[in-house]
Scaffold this active site. Structure first.
Site, PDB file in Angstrom:
ATOM      1  N   LYS A  70       0.798  -1.233   0.000  1.00 41.98           N
ATOM      2  CA  LYS A  70       0.000   0.000   0.000  1.00 41.98           C
ATOM      3  C   LYS A  70       0.830   1.281   0.000  1.00 41.98           C
ATOM      4  CE  LYS A  70      -3.470  -1.702   3.029  1.00 41.98           C
ATOM      5  NZ  LYS A  70      -4.550  -1.387   3.936  1.00 41.98           N
ATOM      6  N   ASP A 105     -10.527   3.683   2.667  1.00 41.80           N
ATOM      7  CA  ASP A 105     -10.885   3.447   4.075  1.00 41.80           C
ATOM      8  C   ASP A 105     -11.565   4.679   4.672  1.00 41.80           C
ATOM      9  OD1 ASP A 105      -9.962   0.874   4.123  1.00 41.80           O
ATOM     10  OD2 ASP A 105      -8.008   1.375   4.985  1.00 41.80           O
TER      11      ASP A 105
END
Ligand code: ATR
Length: 279
Positions: A70, A105
């Site tokens: 990520k 998120d």
């Protein structure tokens, strides 16, 4: 005549951990009647840059990225403000030839709260536990929605301090033993730590002192109903669970890749719930 291949996205990880993302995206493809694909691609760290820099040549219109890639996904793409603030990208797509990224998120957390506990953003004081990557996404979302004070508690105080330095004066780092006092004025409590997760130590806090209109959010989704969420239920407090966030964070990627905004339905939730509780 060339026959166009259906659009496909993928999840890139190493190892290719068991993920619920294919279940979620295949459900939406099926129910929306879209011919498309969502694959799992196991890509080792040494192959990651080549893979995403030639994502289209590998046959994909976009991707989700998971551990351990990520942070590198952020560095190798054009990230938006959310991905930059979180320090990690989990969703990639093309804008023309440009590989763009975001971190979903943030909206996963916020949209789940909106769906589960509308009006939660009237809170003036929030208490957030944890100062890792998930906490950054939560802080970004809370501040964007105008929460005035976020008390940030972490076992390692220096990490909470670092996030306060990054996010500004609305974030107040506090010691773990201050939780008891803060709970009596926190209208929103968010657990971003792994405490309470299956196989991890329990989260030992007493939410009995929280205001009656408080909202409790737990990012942990294994188990689905954490001891924290059970305690909230017993007290009659509204709550938002980790599975809801997981489902809501998947919406944006699907929309970017396949051009339709999908819905988080009770049927999808039941499908993923059944998969999570499978032995
Ligand atoms: P994520 O990206 O999911 O946020 P992370 O960056 O590893 O994962 O962060 C995990 C969080 O859980 C951290 O806030 C961590 O606290 P430390 O910064 O002190 O490590 C917290 N955490 C994990 N195990 C914990 C424990 N046993 N007690 C208290 N906090 C814990």
């Amino acid at each position: 005549m060339t026959s166009a291949r259906p659009r496909a996205a993928c999840l890139i990880g190493w190892p290719a951990a068991h993920s619920r993302s294919p279940l979620i995206h295949h459900y939406w493809l099926r129910t929306l009647g879209i011919e498309g694909g969502y694959n799992i691609e196991a890509v080792p760290p040494e192959g990651f840059a080549e893979f995403i820099l030639h994502l289209a040549a590998h046959g994909f219109v976009g991707a989700n990225v998971t551990r351990p890639h990520k942070e590198r996904a952020l560095a190798l793409s054009a990230p938006d403000a959310r991905a930059r603030a979180v320090g990690a990208a989990n969703t990639l797509w093309y804008d023309g030839d440009r590989l763009c990224s975001t971190n979903t998120d943030v909206e996963g957390f916020i949209n789940n709260l909106d769906a589960s506990a509308p009006g939660w953003d009237k809170a003036s004081d929030a208490l957030v536990l944890g100062a890792g990557g998930a906490s950054r996404a939560v802080l970004f979302g809370l501040l964007e929605r105008g929460i005035k004070r976020v008390h940030l508690v972490n076992r390692t105080v220096t990490r909470a301090q670092a996030l306060a330095d990054q996010f500004g004066a609305a974030v107040h780092p506090v010691a773990w033993d201050a939780i008891g006092d803060l709970l009596s004025r926190a209208q929103l409590l968010v657990n971003t730590t792994s405490l309470g997760m299956h196989g991890q130590p329990p989260l030992e806090i007493d939410i009995g002192r929280m205001p009656a209109d408080a909202v409790v959010a737990d990012l942990v989704y294994v188990p689905l109903k954490t001891p924290l969420l059970s305690a909230a239920e017993r007290r009659g407090l509204r709550s938002a669970d980790g599975l809801g966030m997981l489902l809501h964070q998947a919406v944006r990627g699907f929309e970017l890749w396949f051009g339709r905004r999908p819905e988080v339905t009770p049927e999808l939730r039941a499908l993923v719930e059944a998969d999570l509780t499978k032995v």
